[in-house]
Write an enzyme that holds these catalytic residues in place. Structure first.
Site, PDB file in Angstrom:
ATOM      1  N   ARG A  45       7.558  72.575  31.753  1.00 61.83           N
ATOM      2  CA  ARG A  45       6.835  72.251  30.376  1.00 61.83           C
ATOM      3  C   ARG A  45       6.925  71.102  29.926  1.00 61.83           C
ATOM      4  O   ARG A  45       7.930  70.202  30.344  1.00 61.83           O
ATOM      5  CB  ARG A  45       6.765  73.495  29.574  1.00 61.83           C
ATOM      6  CG  ARG A  45       8.144  74.122  29.358  1.00 61.83           C
ATOM      7  CD  ARG A  45       9.205  73.296  28.725  1.00 61.83           C
ATOM      8  NE  ARG A  45       8.862  72.608  27.507  1.00 61.83           N
ATOM      9  CZ  ARG A  45       9.403  71.612  27.067  1.00 61.83           C
ATOM     10  NH1 ARG A  45      10.200  71.028  27.736  1.00 61.83           N
ATOM     11  NH2 ARG A  45       8.911  71.005  26.114  1.00 61.83           N
ATOM     12  N   GLY A  46       6.163  70.545  29.039  1.00 62.42           N
ATOM     13  CA  GLY A  46       6.296  69.189  28.297  1.00 62.42           C
ATOM     14  C   GLY A  46       5.292  68.340  29.069  1.00 62.42           C
ATOM     15  O   GLY A  46       5.362  68.302  30.202  1.00 62.42           O
ATOM     16  N   ALA A  47       4.524  67.643  28.188  1.00 61.29           N
ATOM     17  CA  ALA A  47       3.351  67.015  28.745  1.00 61.29           C
ATOM     18  C   ALA A  47       3.543  66.153  30.162  1.00 61.29           C
ATOM     19  O   ALA A  47       2.867  66.209  31.005  1.00 61.29           O
ATOM     20  CB  ALA A  47       2.704  66.310  27.428  1.00 61.29           C
ATOM     21  N   ARG A  88      -2.961  74.492  32.754  1.00 58.36           N
ATOM     22  CA  ARG A  88      -2.806  74.612  31.032  1.00 58.36           C
ATOM     23  C   ARG A  88      -3.887  73.378  30.683  1.00 58.36           C
ATOM     24  O   ARG A  88      -3.914  72.384  31.009  1.00 58.36           O
ATOM     25  CB  ARG A  88      -1.347  74.275  30.844  1.00 58.36           C
ATOM     26  CG  ARG A  88      -0.333  75.122  31.352  1.00 58.36           C
ATOM     27  CD  ARG A  88       1.183  74.548  30.776  1.00 58.36           C
ATOM     28  NE  ARG A  88       1.099  75.126  29.232  1.00 58.36           N
ATOM     29  CZ  ARG A  88       2.127  74.889  28.264  1.00 58.36           C
ATOM     30  NH1 ARG A  88       3.262  74.060  29.049  1.00 58.36           N
ATOM     31  NH2 ARG A  88       2.149  75.028  26.925  1.00 58.36           N
ATOM     32  N   ASP A 236       1.186  66.180  23.186  1.00 57.20           N
ATOM     33  CA  ASP A 236       0.492  66.372  24.413  1.00 57.20           C
ATOM     34  C   ASP A 236      -0.666  65.789  24.677  1.00 57.20           C
ATOM     35  O   ASP A 236      -1.426  65.766  25.873  1.00 57.20           O
ATOM     36  CB  ASP A 236       0.330  68.135  24.102  1.00 57.20           C
ATOM     37  CG  ASP A 236       1.645  68.789  24.483  1.00 57.20           C
ATOM     38  OD1 ASP A 236       2.263  68.800  23.551  1.00 57.20           O
ATOM     39  OD2 ASP A 236       1.918  68.892  25.677  1.00 57.20           O
ATOM     40  N   ASN A 246       0.345  68.554  19.350  1.00 57.45           N
ATOM     41  CA  ASN A 246       1.733  68.685  19.972  1.00 57.45           C
ATOM     42  C   ASN A 246       1.937  70.200  19.401  1.00 57.45           C
ATOM     43  O   ASN A 246       1.080  70.917  19.131  1.00 57.45           O
ATOM     44  CB  ASN A 246       2.567  67.676  19.167  1.00 57.45           C
ATOM     45  CG  ASN A 246       4.016  67.808  19.743  1.00 57.45           C
ATOM     46  OD1 ASN A 246       4.032  67.617  21.022  1.00 57.45           O
ATOM     47  ND2 ASN A 246       4.923  68.161  19.007  1.00 57.45           N
ATOM     48  N   LYS A 247       3.068  70.509  19.869  1.00 55.96           N
ATOM     49  CA  LYS A 247       3.629  71.976  19.679  1.00 55.96           C
ATOM     50  C   LYS A 247       3.144  72.457  18.378  1.00 55.96           C
ATOM     51  O   LYS A 247       3.515  71.847  17.368  1.00 55.96           O
ATOM     52  CB  LYS A 247       5.017  71.981  19.913  1.00 55.96           C
ATOM     53  CG  LYS A 247       5.604  73.419  19.790  1.00 55.96           C
ATOM     54  CD  LYS A 247       4.950  74.487  20.866  1.00 55.96           C
ATOM     55  CE  LYS A 247       5.071  74.128  22.077  1.00 55.96           C
ATOM     56  NZ  LYS A 247       4.053  75.029  22.994  1.00 55.96           N
TER      57      LYS A 247
END
Ligand code: MRU
Length: 349
Positions: A45-47, A88, A236, A246-247
């Protein structure tokens, strides 16, 4: 740091982030379908890491396509691209990497299939190495914003684990630390999936960078007490007007930072800047499974069974709350980003 994603003996090897910090385990993906599941289930995970992994997933899938003519081969590779693109919706690096692989595929039409397969694999490696270089460049630009003695708050995990290595927001922190600046990090735990607690805290502790974990609702109180001098988060997707997805929880941190006069920075490479998306309102926000909210780690129930749940994985921080965006080219005001990165549009399909 152990590699987040790598090509190893014909497989895509991922550090399984859903198991951290309790278990340091690797997942060997032998087919592109396993890569797609790993992205969807947050094993990676993580862009930027998602983008790199998707590129490798395409290269992996392409290796086992049996077609011998270009048209049939390309058709099958595009099916692989579509499957990976459906994993995603928010992190634009996923689509950026897939489009880059597709453009390369189209440019290789006259090449023998074996050589196309080899070139796709090489390109995924180039994307991986480029990502690490971009993070290190961001680190150099961003480290200038941090003074020795300061405490930096970060949200989610925008570190080596969220990239091919080094990190975006944590890359900036890492660079400042490597320059000998005595800094402290406050990591928001980042409910519901706890990327801050499970990943950021773990990653910084591996590097012996001082980190203190807090729950998300403690940030405001710490800011009021003067215990935080700077906020740095990842992204993101950054829209043309400088709005940043973002998150979930990032927006709250930005509002709190503004209220307390604390600079709020976003660190992201060019692959996160999406000039085709005009504003944050146009960014698709992923909705995830309610069980992420009603349970801890999918097992221990912390809410009544059957309760209604709203679980967006990301939020949008408007450009006017952002002090600056740290990129590999330098630090820009959100409003100046589109002018600086116009070439992104030219390169996009
Ligand atoms: O749902 P995740 O864990 O993929 O969300 C990750 C984030 O929001 C990160 O902050 C973002 O991708 C930047 S990573 C350099």
């Amino acid at each position: 740091m152990v590699p987040t994603v790598e090509w190893k003996d014909g497989v895509v090897r991922l550090l399984d982030q859903s198991r951290l910090p309790e278990y340091v385990e690797f997942l060997d993906c032998r087919d592109y379908q396993t890569v797609a599941i790993a992205i969807r289930t947050l094993k990676v995970r993580g862009a930027p890491a998602i983008g790199v992994t998707a590129a490798m997933g395409i290269a992996l899938g392409a290796q086992s396509v049996a077609a011998t003519d270009y048209e049939s081969f390309a058709k099958e590779v595009l099916v692989i691209c579509d499957l990976l693109a459906a994993t995603r919706p928010t992190a634009v690096n996923l689509f950026w990497a897939i489009e880059r692989m597709k453009r390369l595929l189209a440019s290789l039409r006259t090449q023998p299939i074996a050589s196309i397969k080899a070139t796709l694999l090489e390109e995924s490696q180039v994307i991986l190495e480029e990502d690490i270089a971009l993070c290190k460049a961001m680190g150099q630009h961003g480290a200038k914003l941090i003074a020795t003695g300061q405490t930096v708050l970060t949200h989610c995990n925008a570190g080596a684990l969220a990239t091919a290595g080094y990190g975006t927001a944590l890359g900036v922190i890492r660079a400042a630390w490597d320059q000998g600046k005595k800094i402290q990090v406050i990591a928001d735990e980042t409910r519901p999936v706890l990327q801050g607690a499970r990943l950021t805290a773990w990653e910084l502790m591996q590097d012996k960078i001082p980190v203190t974990l807090i729950t998300d609702n403690m940030a405001g109180s710490l800011m009021r007490q003067g215990k935080i001098q700077l906020c740095i988060v990842g992204a993101d997707r950054i829209a043309a007007n400088g709005d940043v997805a973002n998150k979930i929880g990032t927006y709250s941190v930005a509002v709190l930072a503004k209220a307390h006069g604390i600079p709020f920075y976003v660190a992201a490479p060019y692959s996160t800047i999406d000039l085709k998306t005009q504003t944050g309102a146009d960014i698709p926000i992923e909705q995830r499974n309610p069980s992420e909210v009603t349970t801890i780690h999918g097992s221990h129930l912390v809410a009544p069974k059957g309760v209604a749940v709203y679980n967006p994985a990301f939020d949008v921080t408007p450009a006017d709350l952002i002090t600056g965006i740290i990129t590999e080219r330098g630090v820009f005001k959100p409003a100046d980003l589109a002018g600086e990165f116009q070439h992104n549009v030219a390169n996009a399909t």
